[in-house]
Design a protein around this motif. Structure first.
Motif, PDB file in Angstrom:
ATOM      1  N   TYR A  19       3.906 -35.220   8.049  1.00  0.00           N
ATOM      2  CA  TYR A  19       2.579 -35.169   8.758  1.00  0.00           C
ATOM      3  C   TYR A  19       1.990 -33.649   8.765  1.00  0.00           C
ATOM      4  N   LEU A  20       3.286 -32.549   9.124  1.00  0.00           N
ATOM      5  CA  LEU A  20       2.702 -31.262   9.136  1.00  0.00           C
ATOM      6  C   LEU A  20       2.482 -30.674   8.072  1.00  0.00           C
ATOM      7  N   THR A  21       2.843 -31.336   6.863  1.00  0.00           N
ATOM      8  CA  THR A  21       2.515 -30.593   5.383  1.00  0.00           C
ATOM      9  C   THR A  21       1.041 -30.936   5.169  1.00  0.00           C
ATOM     10  N   THR A  22       0.756 -32.231   5.550  1.00  0.00           N
ATOM     11  CA  THR A  22      -0.686 -32.546   5.476  1.00  0.00           C
ATOM     12  C   THR A  22      -1.552 -31.948   6.324  1.00  0.00           C
ATOM     13  N   LEU A  23      -1.255 -31.752   7.360  1.00  0.00           N
ATOM     14  CA  LEU A  23      -2.370 -31.216   8.542  1.00  0.00           C
ATOM     15  C   LEU A  23      -2.256 -29.984   8.867  1.00  0.00           C
ATOM     16  N   ALA A  24      -1.318 -29.134   8.608  1.00  0.00           N
ATOM     17  CA  ALA A  24      -1.172 -27.618   9.013  1.00  0.00           C
ATOM     18  C   ALA A  24      -2.003 -26.958   8.505  1.00  0.00           C
ATOM     19  N   ASN A  25      -2.500 -27.024   7.224  1.00  0.00           N
ATOM     20  CA  ASN A  25      -3.602 -26.406   6.559  1.00  0.00           C
ATOM     21  C   ASN A  25      -4.867 -26.997   6.198  1.00  0.00           C
ATOM     22  N   GLN A  26      -5.042 -28.049   7.301  1.00  0.00           N
ATOM     23  CA  GLN A  26      -6.095 -29.162   6.955  1.00  0.00           C
ATOM     24  C   GLN A  26      -7.254 -28.491   7.910  1.00  0.00           C
ATOM     25  N   SER A  27      -8.600 -28.290   7.319  1.00  0.00           N
ATOM     26  CA  SER A  27      -9.683 -27.607   7.884  1.00  0.00           C
ATOM     27  C   SER A  27     -10.277 -28.372   8.984  1.00  0.00           C
ATOM     28  N   SER A  28     -10.207 -29.934   8.743  1.00  0.00           N
ATOM     29  CA  SER A  28     -10.877 -30.734   9.799  1.00  0.00           C
ATOM     30  C   SER A  28     -10.214 -31.057  11.061  1.00  0.00           C
ATOM     31  N   VAL A  29      -8.688 -30.884  10.987  1.00  0.00           N
ATOM     32  CA  VAL A  29      -7.868 -31.064  11.826  1.00  0.00           C
ATOM     33  C   VAL A  29      -6.964 -29.790  12.314  1.00  0.00           C
ATOM     34  N   ARG A 301       1.324 -38.301   4.370  1.00  0.00           N
ATOM     35  CA  ARG A 301       1.108 -39.011   5.790  1.00  0.00           C
ATOM     36  C   ARG A 301       0.721 -38.157   6.643  1.00  0.00           C
ATOM     37  N   GLY A 302      -0.579 -38.743   7.194  1.00  0.00           N
ATOM     38  CA  GLY A 302      -1.518 -37.942   8.234  1.00  0.00           C
ATOM     39  C   GLY A 302      -2.987 -37.963   7.631  1.00  0.00           C
ATOM     40  N   VAL A 303      -3.093 -38.641   6.265  1.00  0.00           N
ATOM     41  CA  VAL A 303      -4.552 -38.571   5.926  1.00  0.00           C
ATOM     42  C   VAL A 303      -5.321 -39.559   6.581  1.00  0.00           C
ATOM     43  N   GLY A 304      -4.336 -40.559   7.130  1.00  0.00           N
ATOM     44  CA  GLY A 304      -5.471 -41.499   7.989  1.00  0.00           C
ATOM     45  C   GLY A 304      -6.108 -40.995   9.261  1.00  0.00           C
ATOM     46  N   LEU A 305      -5.204 -39.506   9.873  1.00  0.00           N
ATOM     47  CA  LEU A 305      -5.864 -39.079  10.944  1.00  0.00           C
ATOM     48  C   LEU A 305      -6.912 -38.240  10.190  1.00  0.00           C
ATOM     49  N   VAL A 306      -6.756 -37.545   9.322  1.00  0.00           N
ATOM     50  CA  VAL A 306      -8.149 -36.990   8.430  1.00  0.00           C
ATOM     51  C   VAL A 306      -9.170 -37.609   8.258  1.00  0.00           C
TER      52      VAL A 306
END
Length: 362
Positions: A19-29, A301-306
């Motif tokens: 999840y951290l790999t997906t979300l850590a550099n995600q601009s919308s989250v 994993r985490g794209v569902g949150l995005v």
């Protein structure tokens, strides 16, 4: 929803790294808080994320900066944390399954409705190009009217590789609630809601031995059924058969096959976000690979949150509850020897358009 959407993570165990790999550099989250029963672990993870703070669970739930709680606790704690987050006025996005009992799953969704908050549920692998391309093929009529599907996952048991596999064999674990969500959620994406299930199950042994790590050779009890074969009656009339097992060694079966009046579709591993779908058309002489035509490209994993932060919510709690009712229904049907009717349903989520990684990450 704010931009970026502010998230607090509870639980930083094995799955959290993905999840951290997906979300850590995600601009919308933006990850603003981390909590874990092991405070030192929370502090270590928070130190690697700019702007994130390590908090106790209670502090995170009370923090006004947190809009959504990402619940990555063990399955047995999913309901407790989700309900506490909703009571604190937070949205919740949780790892699968939604809860380990149907009553708890229903309680979560009822509480969310009462407080006007959103619940999302993994697995979000179904939003990748693998399952979404297969769904688009079905939606476009490439195999005609879908009639049946076959889903198969077998392995000899997580104790061969996991250093602490005990919880996989306690209530809330087993192949049905552990691996079943990937296959059930995919079948729901492809064929829609289910109205009834039947099933048979078995347990090959009451004790297992850990095969690796510091506890290698240690034995532990098995309290769940370790093999299940079931059938799902979809509202559309299609029938799916499902086999999930911690007792078998290997299979040559495709993870999922969908059979229609004018063709059959081979669907890739639903535990992954990508993979190739292939079609065998009526009157044809070979399988034809289908290029990716839908889904989030290079997702994790985490794209569902995005997806939720973008205002879509395709990995919804309603689907999670329906999948949970199916899985617990299969176990109930196997135990009772009866057909179990499924009461819940869900609105069909929109197909994910083929979305380049650069687009969904920005």
């Amino acid at each position: 929803m704010g931009q970026p959407h502010r998230v607090g993570i509870i639980g930083v165990g094995f799955i959290s790294g993905q999840y951290l790999t997906t979300l850590a550099n995600q601009s919308s989250v933006r990850i603003v808080a981390i909590a874990d029963l092991d405070r030192a672990k929370a502090e270590e993870v928070a130190a690697g994320i700019e702007g994130a703070r390590a908090l106790d669970v209670a502090e995170l739930l009370a923090d006004p900066e947190v809009e959504t709680v990402l619940n990555l606790t063990i399955p047995g704690a999913h309901a407790e944390i989700a309900l506490a987050a909703l009571d604190a006025g937070k949205n919740v996005y949780g790892e699968k399954p939604l809860a380990v009992t149907l009553d708890d799953g229903r309680r979560i969704m009822e509480r969310a409705d009462a407080v006007g908050r959103f619940v999302g549920s993994a697995p979000d692998t179904v939003l990748g190009t693998g399952i979404q391309t297969a769904r688009k093929a079905i939606d476009d009529g490439l195999i005609g009217r879908p009639l049946a599907a076959v889903a198969t996952w077998v392995a000899p048991g997580h104790e061969l590789w996991h250093p602490n596999p005990d919880f996989y064999y306690q209530p809330g674990g087993g192949p049905v609630l552990d691996m079943g969500p990937y296959y059930i959620h995919s079948l729901l994406q492809l064929l829609g809601p289910v109205t009834a299930v039947v099933g048979l199950s078995s347990r090959s042994r009451d004790e297992r031995s850990i095969g690796s790590g510091p506890r290698e050779g240690e034995t532990f009890p098995v309290a769940v059924q370790s093999h299940l074969a079931g059938a799902l009656q979809h509202a559309s009339g299609a029938i799916s058969t499902v086999t999930v097992s911690f007792d078998a060694v290997r299979t040559t079966a495709a993870p999922i096959e969908v059979h229609g009046e004018t063709g059959s579709l081979s669907v890739p591993d639903p535990n992954m976000f990508e993979g190739e779908s292939a079609i065998f058309r009526l009157g044809g002489d070979a399988w034809e690979a289908l290029p990716p035509s839908a889904g989030y490209v290079d997702s994790g994993r985490g794209v569902g949150l995005v997806d939720f932060a973008a205002g879509h919510g395709r990995a919804s709690g309603a689907i999670g509850l329906h999948a949970l009712e199916i899985m617990t229904g299969l176990l109930e049907a196997a135990e009772s020897g009866t057909r179990v009717e499924i009461a819940s349903t869900f609105p069909t989520p929109d197909l994910v358009p083929l979305t380049a990684a650069e687009a969904w990450r920005d």
